[in-house]
Write a protein that holds these residues in place. Structure first.
Motif, mmCIF file in Angstrom:
data_model
loop_
_atom_site.group_PDB
_atom_site.id
_atom_site.type_symbol
_atom_site.label_atom_id
_atom_site.label_comp_id
_atom_site.label_asym_id
_atom_site.label_seq_id
_atom_site.Cartn_x
_atom_site.Cartn_y
_atom_site.Cartn_z
ATOM 1 N N LEU A 251 1.318 14.485 3.349
ATOM 2 C CA LEU A 251 1.900 13.414 2.532
ATOM 3 C C LEU A 251 2.747 14.002 1.414
ATOM 4 C CD1 LEU A 251 2.181 10.467 1.525
ATOM 5 C CD2 LEU A 251 0.105 10.877 0.181
ATOM 6 N N LEU A 252 2.209 14.995 0.701
ATOM 7 C CA LEU A 252 2.962 15.609 -0.387
ATOM 8 C C LEU A 252 4.281 16.178 0.115
ATOM 9 C CD1 LEU A 252 0.041 17.499 -2.169
ATOM 10 C CD2 LEU A 252 1.176 15.412 -2.960
ATOM 11 N N ASP A 253 4.241 16.806 1.288
ATOM 12 C CA ASP A 253 5.455 17.399 1.849
ATOM 13 C C ASP A 253 6.484 16.313 2.173
ATOM 14 O OD1 ASP A 253 6.843 19.687 2.520
ATOM 15 O OD2 ASP A 253 6.058 19.789 4.567
ATOM 16 N N LYS A 254 6.035 15.216 2.764
ATOM 17 C CA LYS A 254 6.959 14.143 3.117
ATOM 18 C C LYS A 254 7.546 13.492 1.870
ATOM 19 C CE LYS A 254 7.347 10.050 6.108
ATOM 20 N NZ LYS A 254 6.639 9.206 7.098
ATOM 21 N N LEU A 255 6.741 13.312 0.838
ATOM 22 C CA LEU A 255 7.246 12.740 -0.408
ATOM 23 C C LEU A 255 8.299 13.645 -1.031
ATOM 24 C CD1 LEU A 255 3.917 11.447 -2.033
ATOM 25 C CD2 LEU A 255 5.716 10.056 -0.975
#
Length: 377
Positions: A251-255
């Motif tokens: 999730l952090l990477d996609k954000l």
């Protein structure tokens, strides 16, 4: 025929004047100045050594300083200057450590179970030793625990120290987060913090295997360039500590990739307002959508966030379209960026949804998750 002198053909070489002659100093003045500079250098060096030694003796120096100091002065004969250069090169590799930093290059945490050993990049020198260290309030490593070389056996957030032939450095912008095992959950609580139980009916997702323990001391930890642990805390239970969070690096990477895409499209991002990050099952039933698929909200599994671009800090979506208003059209700008991220990075496919402004609640937001299949609303 033009006349050419011998001096033109064979120019006479003149001894260049020294710097001091060019500035008008006599030789006696030059010697006096040289002696003054030498004395000043000796005084400075002696003062530096005395200050560092006194700090080490008092125990005031950070752990990294103490470990280097214990091995002697870096100016002493046999000091590991070659190891220091090698360690600097190693730090550059760890800064770009894609398995940890993600496709965005912006991740700052590694999540692991208690007792897990962090797998370092291939082809590192065999004599590299890894130490976990607790972080002080200023971020310095002040407490080496557990014993050197052993992975943490309890929940916490640790700095990562790397040692190579006597030289020690802290890996920059990286924290190792040891999770609290889900077996700590008792009757829907961990200590005084109420979490609830994950759905167990057919079709439900597997419950998380561990939790990040969040305290007032570590809540400001950056988990990626734009996000901190506190951004993902479930609302409510304000006076209860520690709190617990489930958070996915995907999730952090996609954000972060979405924010990079926004900036590539001409929308600078200085601040992101996370309206909702992790939701405990208990909160999701009370404050979320308990019906239908809402009962299986991805927020309960730590891989979903509702965000707004909020550079002016007013807790509302910014005017990204430039029409002078904050409307659902601004949310669509974020959606288009997230859609591009999914096209470029199919392994991050998931849900993307728009929530229009709700008076008294929020000023519009975009849901982004990494559930593994495409979902839109």
């Amino acid at each position: 025929m033009a006349y050419v002198s011998n001096d033109d053909l064979f120019p006479v070489w003149h001894e260049p004047r020294s710097f001091w002659e060019r500035t008008g100093l006599t030789q006696r003045q030059q010697r006096a100045l040289d002696m003054s500079l030498a004395v000043l250098l000796l005084v400075f060096t002696a003062g530096w050594i005395h200050t560092a030694y006194s700090a080490i003796q008092r125990g005031d120096a950070p752990t990294v300083t103490r470990q280097i100091g214990a091995g002697g002065s870096p100016l002493a004969s046999g000091a590991p200057t070659d190891a220091t250069f090698a360690l600097n090169a190693l730090m550059e590799r760890l800064i770009d450590w894609e398995e940890v930093r993600g496709a965005s290059g912006e991740l700052r945490v590694v999540f692991q179970e208690p007792g897990d050993t962090l797998v370092m990049p291939d082809a590192l020198p065999g004599e590299v030793a890894v130490t976990y260290a607790g972080a002080g309030e200023d971020g310095d490593s002040v407490l080496v625990s557990p014993p050197e070389g052993e992975p943490p056996d309890r929940a916490g957030i640790w700095n990562l120290l790397v040692q190579l032939r006597g030289a020690v450095q802290q890996v920059p912008r990286l924290s190792v987060v040891t999770l609290l095992p889900s077996t700590a959950l008792r009757e829907g609580r961990i200590g005084d913090y109420r979490i609830g139980e994950w759905p167990r009916e057919q079709g439900a997702y597997a419950p998380p295997g561990g939790f990040v323990e969040v305290t007032p001391e570590n809540m400001d930890t950056y988990v990626s360039t734009h996000f901190q642990l506190k951004d993902f805390l479930t609302k409510g239970q304000e006076g209860v500590w520690p709190k617990y969070v489930v958070l996915s690096p995907r999730l952090l990477d996609k954000l972060e990739l979405t924010l990079q895409e926004l900036e590539r499209r001409g929308h600078p991002v200085e601040n992101v307002f996370v309206i909702s990050g992790f939701r405990t099952p208990w909160y999701n039933r009370a404050g979320g959508d308990p019906q239908g698929r809402g009962a299986l909200s991805r927020h309960m599994y730590g891989d979903a966030a509702d965000i707004a671009i909020d550079n002016d800090g007013d807790a509302c979506m910014d005017d990204l379209t430039g029409d002078g208003r904050a409307t659902v059209a601004d949310a669509r700008v974020i959606v288009e960026a997230a859609e591009q991220v999914e096209r470029d990075y199919p392994h991050l496919i998931g849900g993307i949804g728009i929530y229009s402004p709700v008076p008294g609640s929020h000023c519009g937001m975009v849901h982004i998750d990494t559930r593994g299949n495409r979902a839109r609303w």
